[in-house]
Structures are given as structure tokens and as C-alpha cells.
Design a protein around this motif. Structure first.
Motif, short mmCIF file in Angstrom:
data_model
loop_
_atom_site.label_atom_id
_atom_site.label_comp_id
_atom_site.label_asym_id
_atom_site.label_seq_id
_atom_site.Cartn_x
_atom_site.Cartn_y
_atom_site.Cartn_z
N ARG A 5 0.83 -1.21 0.00
CA ARG A 5 0.00 0.00 0.00
C ARG A 5 0.86 1.26 0.00
NH1 ARG A 5 -2.66 -0.90 4.41
NH2 ARG A 5 -1.74 0.73 5.69
N ARG A 8 1.99 1.99 -3.41
CA ARG A 8 0.90 2.58 -4.19
C ARG A 8 0.71 4.05 -3.82
NH1 ARG A 8 -3.95 -1.10 -2.85
NH2 ARG A 8 -5.05 0.24 -4.34
N VAL A 9 0.84 4.37 -2.52
CA VAL A 9 0.74 5.77 -2.08
C VAL A 9 1.81 6.60 -2.78
CG1 VAL A 9 1.04 7.33 -0.12
CG2 VAL A 9 -0.28 5.23 0.16
N VAL A 12 0.90 7.23 -6.39
CA VAL A 12 -0.17 8.21 -6.52
C VAL A 12 0.40 9.62 -6.36
CG1 VAL A 12 -2.27 9.13 -5.42
CG2 VAL A 12 -2.04 6.68 -5.78
N GLU A 27 -8.96 6.44 -3.42
CA GLU A 27 -8.15 5.80 -4.48
C GLU A 27 -7.71 4.40 -4.07
OE1 GLU A 27 -5.58 6.22 -8.11
OE2 GLU A 27 -6.91 7.75 -7.30
N LEU A 28 -7.29 4.24 -2.81
CA LEU A 28 -6.74 2.97 -2.34
C LEU A 28 -7.76 2.11 -1.61
CD1 LEU A 28 -3.24 4.13 -1.02
CD2 LEU A 28 -3.92 3.47 -3.33
N GLU A 29 -8.99 2.64 -1.46
CA GLU A 29 -10.08 1.92 -0.79
C GLU A 29 -9.70 1.59 0.66
OE1 GLU A 29 -10.96 -1.42 -3.27
OE2 GLU A 29 -12.07 -0.23 -4.73
N THR A 30 -9.22 2.60 1.37
CA THR A 30 -8.92 2.47 2.78
C THR A 30 -9.67 3.57 3.53
OG1 THR A 30 -7.01 3.97 2.70
CG2 THR A 30 -6.60 1.62 2.24
N ALA A 35 -5.08 6.26 5.46
CA ALA A 35 -4.36 7.04 4.44
C ALA A 35 -3.47 8.08 5.09
CB ALA A 35 -5.36 7.70 3.50
N ASP A 38 -0.40 6.44 6.59
CA ASP A 38 0.56 6.05 5.55
C ASP A 38 1.37 7.26 5.08
OD1 ASP A 38 -0.26 3.45 5.67
OD2 ASP A 38 -1.58 3.54 3.94
#
Length: 309
Positions: A5, A8-9, A12, A27-30, A35, A38
Motif C-alpha cells: 500500500r 501505491r501511495v 499516486v 483511491e486505495l479503498e482504505t 491514508a 501512511d
């Protein structure tokens, strides 16, 4: 997997001028809280991520949308891979993503990044209250590990301690250094390090060294020292959950005593330390014994009366 994750952050952030925690969560479905954690983790690790407050603000990579992975400096790339360390040997997708990131690094940086992978652990248990941010010495320690160099510490009242850094671990918010001063791994709390310098001396863990196993052994040793004295405590129903959470592994529920109250064994390294921890719970507990803890509580009470009467 958190490492996957975080990658991916980063991607982005590379593709946009700025992003809010809410946008990243979608965007990350969290969750938004996840978020935000992270983003803060990337920032504290040394990756050039920073928040811009105000209308139209958000989180940005230093340099904006033009920044890419090869734009990271060596210390930044080392910090990133230390943060992602646990991904190798975990989920296939996360390990694959880390390998792709390694391949995207400039060649001179890859060796340090490889060393950084696996040098950091996250332990969900806690000792005491969690701090609000990572200690400033953490980055220096990660750099020393990634470059295979010895370090010199000033720790509490001792200075000039030369050790081989083996790895760092986060436990309940606190950061710890596992290092070898010459007679086996020792644990140092990073926020108690008064100074650290990297020495011009090669020092790497043995080829068969396993950080997870060494950390587990160190934790077990600390727990045995912390729990050498036990007290029997009756805890009121409303406080049971908070009491057990606060003492962690040093509390074990024995049985129910009626009206929702529970008999709990609480442990610490000494009767005095246990009395200090129990004193703040006096309205919600009854300390049954042993006598040495009763005496330590009475002495603590006497000192408080003398000071504040």
C-alpha cells in the motif's frame, strides 16, 4: 499488506501535484485515518512528502508531479526501503513491487536499499505510552545499517558505546535499536539515545542473523525482567478493560469475584515499580497482596503526603 500500500501511495503522489488524505483513501479503498497514517509514515521515514495546509492544500512530493523514483536521494531511498522492509518474504504482490522499485533505483543506491530491506520490524505490542513521532536518530541508524557501518552511541549516562547495529523495531509506537556491543544483541530505546555517530568501520550482522528471531529473544528477556514481581489485584468492572490494556503482557486475568469485578495478576520489575504503576488506579482497584507491594504503596503515599500536605 502495508508495504504494498505504501508503494501505491508513493506512485499516486508521483502522478499528481497534490492529494488529500480523503482522496487517497478513496483511491486505495482504505479509511481516511489509514491514508493519513501512511502519508505520515512516508514523511517520517525521510521520503520527501510534506503536507500543505489551507484551501486547495494536500500532501505533495517535494518537486511536485515532476518527481519520480530516480529523483530520490540515497538517504531518501534507504529510508523508503527500510520502511518497506517486511515486504520481502510476504505477499507475492508486495515482494514483486519492492523488486520493481529496486530495479528503478539508480545503480549506486541499490546496495544500500538491499541492506535496508529486512532491517526494520513492526511489533504491535506496547511498553508504556506511545510517542507522537519517530526519534530523529532513527534515520541515522537506518543509514548505518544500510551501509554496513558500526556506530558509536551515547545512551542515558553512558557515552562512547561502539556497537554493530543489527536492526530497528517499532513496538507500540516506540522505536528500539537492536545492536551488538561485542557480547551479543542488546536492546536500546531510540528516544533515550543522546547521540549517535556512524564510524568508518565495516560492521554487518552475521550471514545467518535473523532479525525477527533476535527481536523475539530480546523481547522475552525484557519481559522476564519487567515481570519479576507480581501483585494480586481486584479490579472494578468498569476499569478491567483499561487496566489490562495498560499493563499489556504484564497483566493476566485470574477469575471473576462478583459484581463484574475481576481478580488480575499484575507484574513489574520490582515492588516499588509496581506500586508506582498501581497508585494511579487506587479508585478502581484493591491490591490484595503481597506485603512488599503494600509497603511500597504505603511509602509512596507517605512521600506524597509529606510533599503536598
Amino acid at each position: 499488506m502495508r508495504a504494498d500500500r505504501l508503494i501505491r501511495v508513493l506512485f499516486v503522489l508521483q502522478s499528481r501535484e497534490s492529494v488529500t488524505a480523503a482522496q487517497l483513501a478513496a483511491e486505495l479503498e482504505t479509511s481516511v485515518a489509514t491514508a493519513r497514517r501512511d502519508l505520515e509514515a512516508l514523511s517520517m521515514s525521510g521520503v520527501p512528502v510534506y503536507p500543505q495546509p489551507g484551501r486547495g492544500g494536500g500532501w505533495r512530493l517535494l518537486g511536485g508531479a515532476r518527481t519520480n523514483l530516480t529523483g530520490l536521494t540515497e538517504p531518501e531511498s534507504t529510508a523508503l526501503f527500510a520502511l518497506l522492509g517486511g515486504a520481502r518474504g510476504a505477499a507475492t504482490e508486495a515482494a514483486s513491487a519492492v523488486q520493481k522499485l529496486l530495479a528503478a533505483l539508480p545503480a549506486p543506491f541499490r546496495h544500500s536499499a538491499e541492506r535496508a530491506i529486512g532491517s526494520t520490524l513492526a511489533d504491535g505490542a506496547a511498553w508504556g505510552d506511545a510517542p507522537r513521532s519517530a526519534p530523529r536518530e532513527l534515520h541515522t541508524l537506518q543509514q548505518a545499517i544500510s551501509h554496513g557501518r558500526a556506530i558509536q552511541l551515547s545512551y542515558r549516562t553512558h557515552s562512547g558505546i561502539a556497537v554493530t547495529p543489527l536492526g530497528v523495531a517499532a513496538r507500540g509506537g516506540h522505536w528500539y535499536l537492536l545492536a551488538d556491543p561485542g557480547d551479543g544483541p542488546c536492546m536500546y530505546r531510540v528516544d533515550r539515545i543522546r547521540g549517535v555517530s556512524i564510524l568508518d568501520k565495516e560492521a554487518s550482522p552475521p550471514s545467518d542473523f535473523d532479525l525477527s528471531s533476535a527481536w523475539a529473544d530480546a523481547v522475552a528477556e525484557v519481559e522476564s525482567l519487567r515481570g519479576s514481581t507480581a501483585a494480586e489485584v481486584i479490579v472494578e468492572k468498569y476499569a478491567v478493560s483499561a487496566f489490562v490494556s495498560r499493563f499489556g503482557r504484564q497483566a493476566s486475568i485470574q477469575d471473576a469475584v462478583g459484581d463484574g469485578r475481576m481478580r488480575i495478576e499484575a507484574r513489574a520489575q520490582s515492588a516499588e515499580a509496581l506500586a508506582e504503576q498501581l497508585a494511579g488506579w487506587s479508585a478502581a482497584i484493591d491490591v490484595v497482596g503481597p506485603p512488599e507491594v503494600h509497603s511500597a504503596l504505603a511509602e509512596l503515599g507517605r512521600k506524597l503526603v509529606e510533599r503536598y500536605e
